[in-house]
Each structure stands twice: as C-alpha cells, then as structure tokens.
Scaffold this motif. Structure first.
Motif, PDB file in Angstrom:
ATOM      1  N   ASP A 297      50.511   5.294  44.220  1.00 36.52           N
ATOM      2  CA  ASP A 297      51.260   5.974  45.275  1.00 36.52           C
ATOM      3  C   ASP A 297      52.480   6.688  44.681  1.00 36.52           C
ATOM      4  OD1 ASP A 297      49.485   5.139  47.194  1.00 36.52           O
ATOM      5  OD2 ASP A 297      50.695   3.420  47.838  1.00 36.52           O
ATOM      6  N   GLN A 298      53.157   6.021  43.755  1.00 32.59           N
ATOM      7  CA  GLN A 298      54.325   6.629  43.117  1.00 32.59           C
ATOM      8  C   GLN A 298      53.937   7.862  42.313  1.00 32.59           C
ATOM      9  OE1 GLN A 298      55.849   3.346  40.832  1.00 32.59           O
ATOM     10  NE2 GLN A 298      56.770   2.334  42.623  1.00 32.59           N
ATOM     11  N   LEU A 299      52.825   7.776  41.582  1.00 32.13           N
ATOM     12  CA  LEU A 299      52.357   8.919  40.802  1.00 32.13           C
ATOM     13  C   LEU A 299      52.009  10.092  41.721  1.00 32.13           C
ATOM     14  CD1 LEU A 299      50.158   7.065  38.168  1.00 32.13           C
ATOM     15  CD2 LEU A 299      52.245   8.360  37.700  1.00 32.13           C
ATOM     16  N   GLY A 300      51.398   9.785  42.853  1.00 31.68           N
ATOM     17  CA  GLY A 300      51.090  10.837  43.811  1.00 31.68           C
ATOM     18  C   GLY A 300      52.342  11.540  44.304  1.00 31.68           C
ATOM     19  N   GLU A 301      53.399  10.784  44.541  1.00 32.17           N
ATOM     20  CA  GLU A 301      54.655  11.368  44.983  1.00 32.17           C
ATOM     21  C   GLU A 301      55.282  12.238  43.907  1.00 32.17           C
ATOM     22  OE1 GLU A 301      56.958   7.996  46.067  1.00 32.17           O
ATOM     23  OE2 GLU A 301      55.815   7.574  47.901  1.00 32.17           O
ATOM     24  N   GLN A 302      54.972  11.937  42.632  1.00 38.52           N
ATOM     25  CA  GLN A 302      55.513  12.714  41.515  1.00 38.52           C
ATOM     26  C   GLN A 302      54.682  13.957  41.219  1.00 38.52           C
ATOM     27  OE1 GLN A 302      55.438   9.508  38.670  1.00 38.52           O
ATOM     28  NE2 GLN A 302      57.626   9.111  38.879  1.00 38.52           N
ATOM     29  N   GLY A 303      53.559  14.121  41.886  1.00 39.36           N
ATOM     30  CA  GLY A 303      52.771  15.331  41.699  1.00 39.36           C
ATOM     31  C   GLY A 303      51.390  15.149  41.133  1.00 39.36           C
ATOM     32  N   VAL A 304      50.989  13.919  40.790  1.00 34.61           N
ATOM     33  CA  VAL A 304      49.653  13.686  40.256  1.00 34.61           C
ATOM     34  C   VAL A 304      48.623  13.854  41.373  1.00 34.61           C
ATOM     35  CG1 VAL A 304      48.095  11.951  39.257  1.00 34.61           C
ATOM     36  CG2 VAL A 304      50.443  12.168  38.419  1.00 34.61           C
ATOM     37  N   THR A 305      47.581  14.651  41.123  1.00 31.22           N
ATOM     38  CA  THR A 305      46.529  14.859  42.118  1.00 31.22           C
ATOM     39  C   THR A 305      45.209  14.214  41.707  1.00 31.22           C
ATOM     40  OG1 THR A 305      45.749  16.944  41.143  1.00 31.22           O
ATOM     41  CG2 THR A 305      47.572  17.069  42.733  1.00 31.22           C
ATOM     42  N   THR A 316      32.632  -2.460  30.482  1.00 32.24           N
ATOM     43  CA  THR A 316      33.027  -1.190  31.094  1.00 32.24           C
ATOM     44  C   THR A 316      32.797  -1.201  32.600  1.00 32.24           C
ATOM     45  OG1 THR A 316      32.574  -0.001  29.045  1.00 32.24           O
ATOM     46  CG2 THR A 316      32.621   1.304  31.072  1.00 32.24           C
ATOM     47  N   ARG A 317      31.651  -1.707  33.038  1.00 35.63           N
ATOM     48  CA  ARG A 317      31.366  -1.740  34.472  1.00 35.63           C
ATOM     49  C   ARG A 317      32.438  -2.529  35.220  1.00 35.63           C
ATOM     50  NH1 ARG A 317      27.333  -1.249  38.382  1.00 35.63           N
ATOM     51  NH2 ARG A 317      25.804  -0.459  36.888  1.00 35.63           N
ATOM     52  N   ARG A 318      32.793  -3.683  34.721  1.00 32.90           N
ATOM     53  CA  ARG A 318      33.790  -4.509  35.400  1.00 32.90           C
ATOM     54  C   ARG A 318      35.117  -3.766  35.531  1.00 32.90           C
ATOM     55  NH1 ARG A 318      37.939  -8.226  33.835  1.00 32.90           N
ATOM     56  NH2 ARG A 318      38.137 -10.016  35.245  1.00 32.90           N
ATOM     57  N   GLU A 319      35.551  -3.123  34.450  1.00 36.25           N
ATOM     58  CA  GLU A 319      36.831  -2.429  34.499  1.00 36.25           C
ATOM     59  C   GLU A 319      36.781  -1.240  35.455  1.00 36.25           C
ATOM     60  OE1 GLU A 319      39.720  -3.480  33.087  1.00 36.25           O
ATOM     61  OE2 GLU A 319      38.488  -5.250  32.675  1.00 36.25           O
ATOM     62  N   LEU A 320      35.674  -0.504  35.444  1.00 36.92           N
ATOM     63  CA  LEU A 320      35.546   0.634  36.350  1.00 36.92           C
ATOM     64  C   LEU A 320      35.502   0.183  37.809  1.00 36.92           C
ATOM     65  CD1 LEU A 320      32.967   2.917  34.480  1.00 36.92           C
ATOM     66  CD2 LEU A 320      35.446   3.242  34.669  1.00 36.92           C
ATOM     67  N   GLU A 321      34.776  -0.879  38.076  1.00 36.59           N
ATOM     68  CA  GLU A 321      34.669  -1.366  39.452  1.00 36.59           C
ATOM     69  C   GLU A 321      36.018  -1.871  39.960  1.00 36.59           C
ATOM     70  OE1 GLU A 321      29.993  -2.807  39.688  1.00 36.59           O
ATOM     71  OE2 GLU A 321      31.553  -4.269  39.131  1.00 36.59           O
ATOM     72  N   ARG A 322      36.710  -2.642  39.143  1.00 37.91           N
ATOM     73  CA  ARG A 322      37.989  -3.216  39.579  1.00 37.91           C
ATOM     74  C   ARG A 322      39.041  -2.131  39.798  1.00 37.91           C
ATOM     75  NH1 ARG A 322      38.799  -8.871  38.475  1.00 37.91           N
ATOM     76  NH2 ARG A 322      40.934  -8.496  37.809  1.00 37.91           N
ATOM     77  N   PHE A 323      39.050  -1.126  38.929  1.00 37.92           N
ATOM     78  CA  PHE A 323      40.033  -0.064  39.105  1.00 37.92           C
ATOM     79  C   PHE A 323      39.724   0.745  40.356  1.00 37.92           C
ATOM     80  CE2 PHE A 323      41.890   4.125  38.487  1.00 37.92           C
ATOM     81  CZ  PHE A 323      43.211   3.781  38.188  1.00 37.92           C
ATOM     82  N   LEU A 324      38.460   1.078  40.553  1.00 38.75           N
ATOM     83  CA  LEU A 324      38.083   1.851  41.735  1.00 38.75           C
ATOM     84  C   LEU A 324      38.420   1.085  43.005  1.00 38.75           C
ATOM     85  CD1 LEU A 324      36.785   4.621  42.186  1.00 38.75           C
ATOM     86  CD2 LEU A 324      34.590   3.470  42.421  1.00 38.75           C
ATOM     87  N   ASP A 325      38.219  -0.219  42.989  1.00 39.79           N
ATOM     88  CA  ASP A 325      38.580  -1.030  44.144  1.00 39.79           C
ATOM     89  C   ASP A 325      40.078  -0.990  44.418  1.00 39.79           C
ATOM     90  OD1 ASP A 325      38.012  -3.257  46.162  1.00 39.79           O
ATOM     91  OD2 ASP A 325      39.411  -4.264  44.816  1.00 39.79           O
ATOM     92  N   ALA A 326      40.879  -0.961  43.341  1.00 44.28           N
ATOM     93  CA  ALA A 326      42.325  -0.924  43.510  1.00 44.28           C
ATOM     94  C   ALA A 326      42.800   0.391  44.092  1.00 44.28           C
ATOM     95  CB  ALA A 326      43.020  -1.175  42.161  1.00 44.28           C
ATOM     96  N   THR A 327      42.032   1.453  43.913  1.00 44.37           N
ATOM     97  CA  THR A 327      42.433   2.746  44.455  1.00 44.37           C
ATOM     98  C   THR A 327      42.063   2.908  45.918  1.00 44.37           C
ATOM     99  OG1 THR A 327      40.363   3.923  43.919  1.00 44.37           O
ATOM    100  CG2 THR A 327      42.033   3.775  42.176  1.00 44.37           C
TER     101      THR A 327
END
Length: 328
Positions: A297-305, A316-327
C-alpha cells in the motif's frame, strides 16, 4: 497495482514463468546477466512457447552487452512469438556489468542506444558506430516494421529520469524509490523478500533461503556504490568485508557478485551470522502477510503501479503462492 514476477534467468525459468501464469501473475521479467545466466532472449522465447497470457520481457537489458541491431532483432522475434505480450526494460548495468569488473554505462550512451533501437524497430535507417543500417528482414523472418513494444527505463537519478521521460513508456525501479516515480503512469518496482508466518523469526531457515539473496543486495549495493566504509556501517558489514578482502583486489568483484539474487555467498553468510539478518524487513519486502500488504500500500502511494516479486529458494511455487495471497 499489477502483480508480476521476476527470475534471475535460469534453465528452469521457462517452466517457472509458465507456473507464474498458472497462478495469475501479470508479467514475467528475466535478468540480462550473462556471467551467471543462460541467454535472456532464448529463455523468453522458450517461455513464450509455454505460455498464452502472461506478459514477457527482459528486465533489464544492458545495452553494452549487445549491438542495438541484435536486441532489435531479438525483440522482433519475441514479439512474433508472443504478440501483444512483450515489453522491454533497459538499465545501465548493476550485476550485468559490475560482476565483470565494469562500471555502469553513461546516460549519454543509453540515450543514443535507445534512440537507435527504437528507430530500427520502426523500420528506419540509423547510424551506429559510423555505419548506416536498417532492419532488412524479409517476410517470414520478423514481423513487418514498425514493431511496436513498450520500453521502460531503469533510473534512480535526474539523468535517467530525463532519458526515461523522453524515450520511455514507463520507469523500471529497484533498490530505491525516487520521488519522481509519481509522475509516471507505469512504474514496475522489482523487490525481493518472503511472506513470514506469524511469529517466524527473521533468521529462520526459510527466511534465509527465501529472502536472504534479496537481503544480500544491501551489502552488494553498498559496496558498489559507497565502497567498503559504507558496507562496514551495516550490521554484519565488517564480517562481510573481511571475507571479500580475502580475494585479490583485481578479482574482488567476483567475490561480491557470486550467487547474486540466487543464494548467499560466503561473505553474505558471514554477515547474516553476525547479526545482519536483523535488517531483513528493512532491506527486503519481507514480513507477515499483513506487513507485506501494508508495504505494498505504501509503495502504491509512492507511485508504484506494478510490483515485481522475485522468489528465491527451493520452493518457487510456495513463494509465488504466498506472495500472491498477501497481495489479495
């Protein structure tokens, strides 16, 4: 904010990109680091054959590694294999040059290179190194010109900002967030890290494997941009420098960059064990699901799209799944 993925180009990258598409990632970027990676264009071509939707591109190309005609022809080839899915990012070279003992290229060279590259894709005659040239590909050898792909420029300072504004379609950012990000409509931000379980310590085995390579960039970057004294100011920095300085100065860049963005090298492990892991959250996009969401959220406020997440470690699957869930 779009959620994309990056890979430090490896033989597994085409399959990893197919996995990222399956999970729903928007785009896949791969690195142009020939001293430690297979060819970026071959990798992207294989990924194009194994995917249907996900965006593809090099992030970032280092101009001095190839003639502009070579990159233009490779771009046209990928655009034919993955129509409408290709974007290209350029940078002055961190690992792509420094791991071979070179400094970053000048912004004047970057400006001239992108102009020539753009003109070649447009079908124009350009002059490069004193010679006149043009893409002459007959039908069936490349898409008809003009070949239109968006171009992003990796920049952190005013000179890069000027080139990106004039010649780019967006700004590709990593390591820091320049204030001028907010003036661009497309800003991918490359980040490393991992989603930690509630109560998981920053020095856990999982944290070291999955976020350690991104955390180590703090030391690699401090050394390259600030020198030994800048590294020694970091937690575990003196121990990191002790290991690096065992290597003769003429080859010290090899000791710094071995394992870059893939695994911890000997110096990185020394810094981690000396307490450097305490700055894991500060140096990477690591934390619990809620903490990662707050950082995004902070990065979005700074201009990241577009957040560009590079997974590390053996799962790799575990890391991708967990990160996507966090978003979500």
């Amino acid at each position: 904010m779009d959620v994309s993925v990056a890979f430090p180009t490896a033989l597994s990258s085409p399959d990893d990109i197919a996995l990222a598409e399956e999970l729903g990632y928007a785009r896949a970027w791969v690195y142009d680091t020939p001293q430690q990676s297979p060819d970026v264009w071959m990798t992207l071509a294989l990924a194009a054959e194994r995917t249907e939707r996900i965006g593809l591109g090099p992030g970032v190309l280092v101009p001095t590694l190839r003639h502009p005609m070579t990159n233009a022809a490779a771009t046209a080839t990928l655009a034919a294999l993955a129509p409408g899915r290709v974007a290209v990012a350029f940078g002055t070279g961190f690992t792509g040059r420094r791991a071979m003992g070179y400094r970053a290229i000048s912004w004047s060279f970057m400006d001239a290179y992108i102009r020539a590259y753009r003109a070649l894709l447009a079908g124009e005659v350009v002059e490069w190194e004193g010679a006149q040239m043009q893409m002459l590909h007959p039908e069936g050898h490349a898409p008809a010109r003009p070949v239109e792909v968006p171009i992003l420029v990796g920049a952190l300072g005013p000179k890069g900002d000027a080139v990106a504004r004039e010649l780019g379609d967006g700004l590709f950012v990593t390591l820091a967030q320049p204030g001028f990000m907010t003036s661009y409509s497309w800003v991918p931000y490359l980040a490393w890290g991992t989603v930690l379980d509630d109560g998981e310590a920053p020095d856990s085995g999982h944290a070291q494997e999955a976020a350690g390579p991104g955390w180590a960039l703090a030391y690699h970057g401090a050394y390259e941009f600030g020198g030994p004294d800048a590294v020694r100011d970091l937690p575990g920095g003196p121990e990191w420098m002790d290991v690096v300085e065992r290597t003769p100065e003429s080859r010290r860049h090899l000791a710094v960059h071995v394992g870059h963005c893939v695994h911890l090298n000997d110096a990185d492990r020394a810094a981690w064990d000396a307490g450097g892991h305490a700055m894991l959250r500060e140096a990477t996009l690591s934390g619990t699901r809620g903490e990662v969401r707050e950082r995004l959220d902070q990065l979005g406020e700074q201009g990241v799209t577009e957040i560009v997440f590079q997974p590390c470690g053996s799962d790799t699957r575990r890391e991708l799944e967990r990160f996507l869930d966090a978003t979500a």
